[in-house]
Design a protein around this motif. Structure first.
Motif, short mmCIF file in Angstrom:
data_model
loop_
_atom_site.label_atom_id
_atom_site.label_comp_id
_atom_site.label_asym_id
_atom_site.label_seq_id
_atom_site.Cartn_x
_atom_site.Cartn_y
_atom_site.Cartn_z
N SER A 188 0.83 -1.22 0.00
CA SER A 188 0.00 0.00 0.00
C SER A 188 0.85 1.26 0.00
O SER A 188 0.41 2.31 -0.46
N TYR A 189 2.08 1.15 0.54
CA TYR A 189 3.03 2.27 0.50
C TYR A 189 3.90 2.25 -0.75
O TYR A 189 4.90 2.96 -0.82
N ALA A 190 3.55 1.41 -1.71
CA ALA A 190 4.26 1.29 -2.98
C ALA A 190 5.72 0.89 -2.79
O ALA A 190 6.63 1.37 -3.48
N ALA A 191 5.97 -0.02 -1.84
CA ALA A 191 7.33 -0.51 -1.61
C ALA A 191 7.72 -1.49 -2.71
O ALA A 191 6.92 -2.34 -3.11
N ASN A 192 8.95 -1.35 -3.20
CA ASN A 192 9.43 -2.28 -4.22
C ASN A 192 9.95 -3.56 -3.57
O ASN A 192 9.96 -3.70 -2.35
N LYS A 193 10.44 -4.49 -4.40
CA LYS A 193 10.87 -5.80 -3.90
C LYS A 193 12.06 -5.67 -2.95
O LYS A 193 12.13 -6.37 -1.92
N VAL A 196 10.85 -4.40 0.44
CA VAL A 196 10.15 -5.47 1.17
C VAL A 196 11.16 -6.43 1.78
O VAL A 196 11.02 -6.87 2.93
N PHE A 197 12.20 -6.74 1.02
CA PHE A 197 13.25 -7.63 1.53
C PHE A 197 13.96 -7.01 2.73
O PHE A 197 14.15 -7.66 3.76
N ARG A 198 14.33 -5.76 2.58
CA ARG A 198 15.15 -5.10 3.61
C ARG A 198 14.37 -4.84 4.88
O ARG A 198 14.85 -5.15 5.98
N TYR A 199 13.20 -4.26 4.74
CA TYR A 199 12.46 -3.79 5.92
C TYR A 199 11.49 -4.81 6.50
O TYR A 199 11.07 -4.64 7.64
N LEU A 200 11.15 -5.83 5.73
CA LEU A 200 10.16 -6.79 6.22
C LEU A 200 10.72 -8.21 6.33
O LEU A 200 10.75 -8.78 7.42
#
Length: 286
Positions: A188-193, A196-200
């Motif tokens: 929803s925050y338009a995070a790229n791949k 997503v890898f780094r922060y999640l």
């Protein structure tokens, strides 16, 4: 009327604060008692075991002689007499274990990243790592000795292979077991791949990473000591093997005790690191 109401509220405030202090102090006491019980029970069990061992109760039960199972007093004598040798060799073995665990855990984490980024290829890589971990040390030791020589390098290579699988499998599991709601929030925050890898995914895998590191502390010590049985001129495994060959059993048991102490210290260091770096996790809030 207004003055009376203000006076009533002022009189009530100190009573509330005193009650909260007594309530918090009551909550703290049981935690201290639980911690003391956790230390007290193992300590009593250890003392009882040592006394039964010292008075040769186990010898009578198992029909053993003192040259087969030395009593704790003779083991302590051997430990004191060979103090400098034992702890210098313990430092050598710990160096092999720590370096091997760092290399193996790093490679395992990289494999987990690749397996998560490219699932089709990653599953095959994880299976390959798991199959390598199934190879016994007896088979690995001659191969590593042929490749890296009879020094520290071959033992580090053995420990590296032994510690890769636990890290790769645990880290991969942590990267995949992500809360779907958290993924939806990132999208929803338009995070790229990469984000997503780094922060999640990587953040979510950290508890699993430290679980693997705690497993690898024991695995690395086992790998280093058993590897020294075959090809080494230093270390606790080398000294233990030679002590058994010449029937110096008290010295052999002293090696085992020093190795156990080193393993426990290694584990506690990793556990302390987990508490420091994972303060935000629910497992560390209790």
């Amino acid at each position: 009327m207004e003055n009376k109401a203000m006076a009533n509220t002022e009189n009530r405030q100190p009573k509330v604060t005193v009650h909260s202090k007594t309530k918090t102090s009551r909550l703290k006491k049981p935690k201290k008692n639980i911690e003391l019980k956790k230390l007290f029970l193992p300590l009593i069990a250890g003392i009882v075991m040592a006394l039964l061992w010292e008075f040769q109760v186990f010898h009578r039960i198992l029909s053993l002689e003192t040259y087969q199972l030395p009593i704790p007093s003779t083991i302590m004598e051997a430990l004191i007499e060979n103090y400098s040798l034992l702890f210098s060799y313990a430092g050598y073995t710990m160096t092999e274990a720590v370096l091997g665990m760092i290399v193996g855990s790093s490679l395992g984490f990289i494999i987990a990243l690749v397996a998560t980024a490219w699932p089709r290829w990653g599953k095959g890589g994880l299976m390959l790592i798991a199959s390598l971990n199934a190879v016994p040390i007896v088979a690995l030791a001659p191969i590593m000795n042929l490749w890296f020589g009879s020094g520290m390098g071959s033992i580090i290579a053995i420990v590296t292979i032994m510690t890769m699988a636990a890290m790769a499998i645990n880290a991969h599991k942590g990267m995949w077991m992500v809360n779907p709601l958290a993924l939806d929030l990132m999208h929803s925050y338009a995070a790229n791949k990469n984000q997503v890898f780094r922060y999640l995914r990587i953040t979510n895998s950290l508890p699993f990473v430290f679980t693997a590191l705690k497993i690898n502390t024991t695995a690395s010590m086992i790998g280093a000591i058993v590897g020294e049985f075959f090809f080494s001129s230093q270390g606790l495994g080398y000294l233990l093997s030679n002590s058994i060959k010449v029937a110096k059993m008290p010295l052999g048991w002293a090696c085992i005790i020093v190795a156990a102490i080193a393993g426990v210290i290694f584990y506690l260091i990793v556990e302390r690191m987990e508490k420091t770096f994972l303060k935000w996790h629910t497992s560390q809030r209790a």
